[in-house]
Every structure is written in C-alpha cells, then in structure tokens.
Design a protein around this motif. Structure first.
Motif, mmCIF file in Angstrom:
data_model
loop_
_atom_site.group_PDB
_atom_site.id
_atom_site.type_symbol
_atom_site.label_atom_id
_atom_site.label_comp_id
_atom_site.label_asym_id
_atom_site.label_seq_id
_atom_site.Cartn_x
_atom_site.Cartn_y
_atom_site.Cartn_z
ATOM 1 N N GLY A 21 -3.072 -1.802 6.762
ATOM 2 C CA GLY A 21 -3.082 -2.880 5.781
ATOM 3 C C GLY A 21 -3.319 -4.234 6.424
ATOM 4 N N ARG A 79 3.288 4.500 -1.279
ATOM 5 C CA ARG A 79 3.256 5.437 -2.405
ATOM 6 C C ARG A 79 4.473 5.311 -3.319
ATOM 7 N N ALA A 127 -2.627 -6.530 0.681
ATOM 8 C CA ALA A 127 -3.210 -5.348 1.326
ATOM 9 C C ALA A 127 -2.575 -4.126 0.689
ATOM 10 N N GLY A 128 -3.328 -3.443 -0.156
ATOM 11 C CA GLY A 128 -2.827 -2.277 -0.871
ATOM 12 C C GLY A 128 -3.220 -2.377 -2.323
ATOM 13 N N SER A 129 -2.299 -2.122 -3.195
ATOM 14 C CA SER A 129 -2.542 -2.161 -4.630
ATOM 15 C C SER A 129 -2.210 -3.534 -5.191
ATOM 16 N N ARG A 187 -7.916 -3.051 0.220
ATOM 17 C CA ARG A 187 -7.262 -1.752 0.389
ATOM 18 C C ARG A 187 -7.430 -1.292 1.828
ATOM 19 N N GLU A 188 -6.373 -0.757 2.407
ATOM 20 C CA GLU A 188 -6.473 -0.200 3.749
ATOM 21 C C GLU A 188 -7.348 1.056 3.690
ATOM 22 N N ASP A 189 -7.964 1.397 4.816
ATOM 23 C CA ASP A 189 -8.874 2.538 4.870
ATOM 24 C C ASP A 189 -8.405 3.500 5.950
ATOM 25 N N VAL A 236 -7.338 -9.167 -2.950
ATOM 26 C CA VAL A 236 -6.714 -7.850 -2.846
ATOM 27 C C VAL A 236 -7.686 -6.948 -2.097
ATOM 28 N N HIS A 246 5.314 1.933 -8.714
ATOM 29 C CA HIS A 246 4.884 0.970 -7.695
ATOM 30 C C HIS A 246 5.915 -0.155 -7.581
ATOM 31 N N PRO A 291 -6.798 4.794 2.084
ATOM 32 C CA PRO A 291 -5.608 4.369 1.341
ATOM 33 C C PRO A 291 -4.356 5.094 1.835
ATOM 34 N N GLY A 339 0.770 -1.238 0.000
ATOM 35 C CA GLY A 339 0.000 0.000 0.000
ATOM 36 C C GLY A 339 0.798 1.282 0.000
#
Length: 144
Positions: free
Chosen positions: A72, A12, A46-48, A61-63, A59, A20, A65, A10
């Motif tokens: 995650g 950047r 957990a993430g992209s 996504r953490e909340d 798959v 990525h 992002p 997850g």
C-alpha cells in the motif's frame, strides 16, 4: 516541511466479518473521513475508498489487492512525484486521530506513535519520504 499523508485501507476486515472498518461510522462520520479531515497536506488512500466522502483525495490500490501495508505504501508513493516531504503513515482504523496529535507526530521525523501499552505503532508514524523510497527500493517486490 510539506506533508504527504498515506491512509492504509487495504485490509479484508476479516475480524469484522468482512465489513470494511474504515467505512464504519463514528460520531456520524466514517473512520476514513475522520482520518482524512485530521491529516495534514496531500492525502492518498491506499486500498479501498469505501466510506470516503471528502473531496480531493487520491485513491490507489496496492498490487495485487490485499498484498499488505508495504504494498500500500509503495502504491501510494508511486502516484506522487518524489519530494523532500514528511510522509505520515496511518492505518485506516483509527477514528480518534486529531490534527493536533498528527502535527506533533510530524514535527520531527522519524516519529512513531506508541499505544497505551508502550508498543510502537508503525501504522501511525511519520518518516522522511526519502527513507521510505530507499527502503522500498531495497526490498524489491513489496507484496506480502
């Protein structure tokens, strides 16, 4: 004992200019595919999911992002029913993991890998699922 593997993807990737990292190719496969191929048991990203080509992987996504690795882990655990498993936590930027090493890591929990300088690598670790769920409940909001 059953294993659940959580691969955290997850970030950047700011040090990579926004590329990525888990999607980068190493030896013809993406880093995330290499981690998934080596991982035992069920795998949750957990993430992209960018760079993931292997089937049978959840798959989430953490909340919100980009809320960090604890968020995650919380997102990944929320998509599976609680169980008496070992949870293998892996960063999504480790292209040279192999099944033998991960089997050694999950043989006895908790277990934390160390880098060449002797530093604990918490994103290459195996934990009893109950421990992770309890700690997440204790901290409350896992974001950041």
């Amino acid at each position: 004992m059953e294993t659940l593997t959580i691969v955290l993807t997850g970030g950047r990737s700011t040090r990579m200019g926004g590329r990525h990292k888990p999607a980068l190719l190493v030896g013809g496969s993406s880093i995330v595919d290499r981690a998934v191929a080596a991982a035992p048991g069920r795998v949750v990203i957990a993430g992209s999911g960018e760079g993931l080509t292997l089937p049978g992987v959840d798959v989430v996504r953490e909340d919100p992002p980009f809320a960090g690795p604890v968020a995650g882990v919380a997102a990944a655990l929320s998509c599976v029913a609680p169980g008496a498993r070992t949870v293998l936590l892996l960063g999504g930027d480790m292209p040279f993991l192999d099944a033998d090493f991960l089997a050694q890591l999950t043989a006895e929990t908790p277990a934390i890998a160390r880098d060449d300088a002797g530093r604990d690598q918490y994103l290459c670790a195996a934990w009893p699922e109950e421990t992770l769920r309890r700690r997440l409940a204790e901290i409350g909001d896992p974001a950041n």
